[in-house]
Design a protein around this motif. Structure first.
Motif, PDB file in Angstrom:
ATOM      1  N   HIS A  28       0.846  -1.192   0.000  1.00  0.00           N
ATOM      2  CA  HIS A  28       0.000   0.000   0.000  1.00  0.00           C
ATOM      3  C   HIS A  28       0.882   1.242   0.000  1.00  0.00           C
ATOM      4  N   ASP A  29       0.369   2.311  -0.584  1.00  0.00           N
ATOM      5  CA  ASP A  29       1.134   3.547  -0.704  1.00  0.00           C
ATOM      6  C   ASP A  29       1.689   4.001   0.633  1.00  0.00           C
ATOM      7  N   SER A  89       9.274  -2.691  -5.034  1.00  0.00           N
ATOM      8  CA  SER A  89       8.576  -1.414  -4.972  1.00  0.00           C
ATOM      9  C   SER A  89       9.342  -0.430  -4.090  1.00  0.00           C
ATOM     10  N   LEU A  90       9.862  -0.924  -2.976  1.00  0.00           N
ATOM     11  CA  LEU A  90      10.701  -0.077  -2.133  1.00  0.00           C
ATOM     12  C   LEU A  90      11.959   0.333  -2.894  1.00  0.00           C
ATOM     13  N   ALA A  91      12.535  -0.598  -3.657  1.00  0.00           N
ATOM     14  CA  ALA A  91      13.735  -0.288  -4.430  1.00  0.00           C
ATOM     15  C   ALA A  91      13.472   0.792  -5.462  1.00  0.00           C
ATOM     16  N   LYS A  92      12.281   0.827  -6.035  1.00  0.00           N
ATOM     17  CA  LYS A  92      11.944   1.862  -7.017  1.00  0.00           C
ATOM     18  C   LYS A  92      12.039   3.242  -6.383  1.00  0.00           C
ATOM     19  N   LEU A  93      11.466   3.394  -5.186  1.00  0.00           N
ATOM     20  CA  LEU A  93      11.552   4.675  -4.489  1.00  0.00           C
ATOM     21  C   LEU A  93      12.975   4.959  -4.048  1.00  0.00           C
ATOM     22  N   THR A 144       3.877   1.431  -6.452  1.00  0.00           N
ATOM     23  CA  THR A 144       4.606   2.630  -6.871  1.00  0.00           C
ATOM     24  C   THR A 144       3.725   3.602  -7.633  1.00  0.00           C
ATOM     25  N   ALA A 145       2.639   3.134  -8.209  1.00  0.00           N
ATOM     26  CA  ALA A 145       1.630   3.983  -8.844  1.00  0.00           C
ATOM     27  C   ALA A 145       2.219   5.091  -9.699  1.00  0.00           C
ATOM     28  N   SER A 146       2.665   4.742 -10.905  1.00  0.00           N
ATOM     29  CA  SER A 146       3.234   5.722 -11.828  1.00  0.00           C
ATOM     30  C   SER A 146       2.114   6.480 -12.531  1.00  0.00           C
ATOM     31  N   VAL A 147       1.604   7.508 -11.870  1.00  0.00           N
ATOM     32  CA  VAL A 147       0.432   8.248 -12.327  1.00  0.00           C
ATOM     33  C   VAL A 147       0.850   9.537 -13.038  1.00  0.00           C
ATOM     34  N   ASP A 148      -0.140  10.277 -13.550  1.00  0.00           N
ATOM     35  CA  ASP A 148       0.107  11.594 -14.132  1.00  0.00           C
ATOM     36  C   ASP A 148       0.071  12.648 -13.027  1.00  0.00           C
ATOM     37  N   VAL A 149       0.937  13.653 -13.166  1.00  0.00           N
ATOM     38  CA  VAL A 149       0.946  14.783 -12.238  1.00  0.00           C
ATOM     39  C   VAL A 149       0.803  16.064 -13.055  1.00  0.00           C
TER      40      VAL A 149
END
Length: 342
Positions: free
Chosen positions: A23-24, A66-70, A173-178
């Motif tokens: 979860h986020d 997912s932690l590694a991505k951040l 990681t939710a690669s969303v639009d900003v």
């Protein structure tokens, strides 16, 4: 540089948290915990300890991708700011680097009356947007030049989207639009310098280290299975294939890191394209052999294995597949004196 044993101990503490990193909020808490412990202070690539930097990235990726991505994006942002003279912009909190440039999503830079750069437009593929505080992103100035900027995401002129990310792998990681609407920012480096700097390809090697780490984490499940079932010759054969693939990839990563440290001012594209191709192929072999060696049980009964196995194929698509191989081949073909002599 965090001590590997200290980093492993911290990751073990995170692994025992009541909620898994799916979860986020939990992912953000885990990343902040790493930062608070000083585990985000890694050696600059090309300064003599590139391998140690990649080892830290691989260790986190083997734990949770997912932690590694951040973690990779946060530490990459720190390295970029230091390389481009923007260390004074480092603020407390979590950072990310967003440099995807699809044609339908482009951020523009204008200036207010005081000369402050203002961002307007939508940035796509913003990984971890819901968890971080600051972003380094590529935008376009009024001369149609790409420019790296730093922006505080906790301001009303920034809108973090909630849609568009449908992936099962790397879901957290939710690669969303900003979207930005005249959001104040700071310029980092000169126009075009994000791509032209030597550290750009050094960072690309760090991504390969994450692929390697996740693959090695999956491989340990097969190794443990084979230690318990030494009569299963088919599983042992799969383990042998995994060992050959990972050993080759590890050697390639060490060689590439050493080359970067020996040639910090040289263009590293060829060396990094090659090592990324080698590690990607090894990781794909690991996914193939681990699945065939273990069967369905860990995919269905082990949450950590299932997440890692789902996350790795998505993370590896940061590779451009045949496009990267074509570029590698083009560079090899253009070198008149090149050979593969041992």
């Amino acid at each position: 540089m965090p001590d590997p044993k200290q980093l492993a101990a911290i990751l073990e503490v995170i692994a025992k948290r009541p909620q898994p990193l799916r979860h986020d909020h939990e992912l953000q808490v885990a990343m902040r915990f790493c930062a608070d412990q000083g585990l985000d202070v890694l050696p600059q690539p090309g300064k003599g300890e590139t391998l140690q930097r990649w080892q830290a990235l691989a260790l986190v990726a083997a734990h949770d991708l997912s932690l590694a991505k951040l973690y990779e994006s946060h530490t990459d942002a720190i390295a970029i700011l230091q390389e481009l003279g923007g260390a004074h912009l480092l603020k407390s909190g979590l950072w990310a680097v967003w440099a995807a440039e699809p044609p339908q999503a482009r951020v523009r830079i204008t200036e207010d009356l005081q000369g402050t750069p203002l961002l307007t437009g939508t940035k796509a593929w913003c990984s971890g947007a819901a968890q971080i505080d600051w972003a380094l992103l590529t935008a376009w100035n009024e001369q149609e030049q790409p420019q790296l900027v730093a922006v505080d995401l906790h301001q009303p002129q920034v809108d973090i989207g909630e849609h568009g990310w449908q992936a099962v792998g790397m879901a957290a990681t939710a690669s969303v639009d900003v979207s930005f609407e005249q959001a104040p920012s700071c310029l980092v480096g000169a126009p075009g310098e994000y791509l032209s700097r030597r550290g750009f390809w050094h960072g690309g090697g760090g991504i390969a280290a994450c692929w390697y780490g996740a693959a090695s984490g999956l491989a340990l499940y097969l190794k443990d299975f084979c230690a318990r079932r030494q009569d299963d010759v088919h599983a042992q054969a799969h383990l042998g294939a995994v060992d050959a693939a990972l050993s080759s990839a590890a050697s390639s990563l060490r060689e590439c890191a050493q080359w970067i440290d020996n040639n910090p001012r040289q263009e590293a594209q060829l060396a990094v394209l090659r090592v990324r191709a080698q590690v990607e192929q090894a990781a794909e072999q690991v996914l193939h052999h681990v699945g065939r060696g273990l069967g369905a049980t860990p995919y269905c009964r082990d949450a950590r294995f299932a997440r890692l196995a789902a996350d790795l194929p998505v993370f590896m698509r940061q590779s451009h597949a045949e496009r990267d191989l074509a570029e590698l081949g083009s560079q090899i073909a253009a070198r008149a004196s090149f050979s593969w002599q041992l």
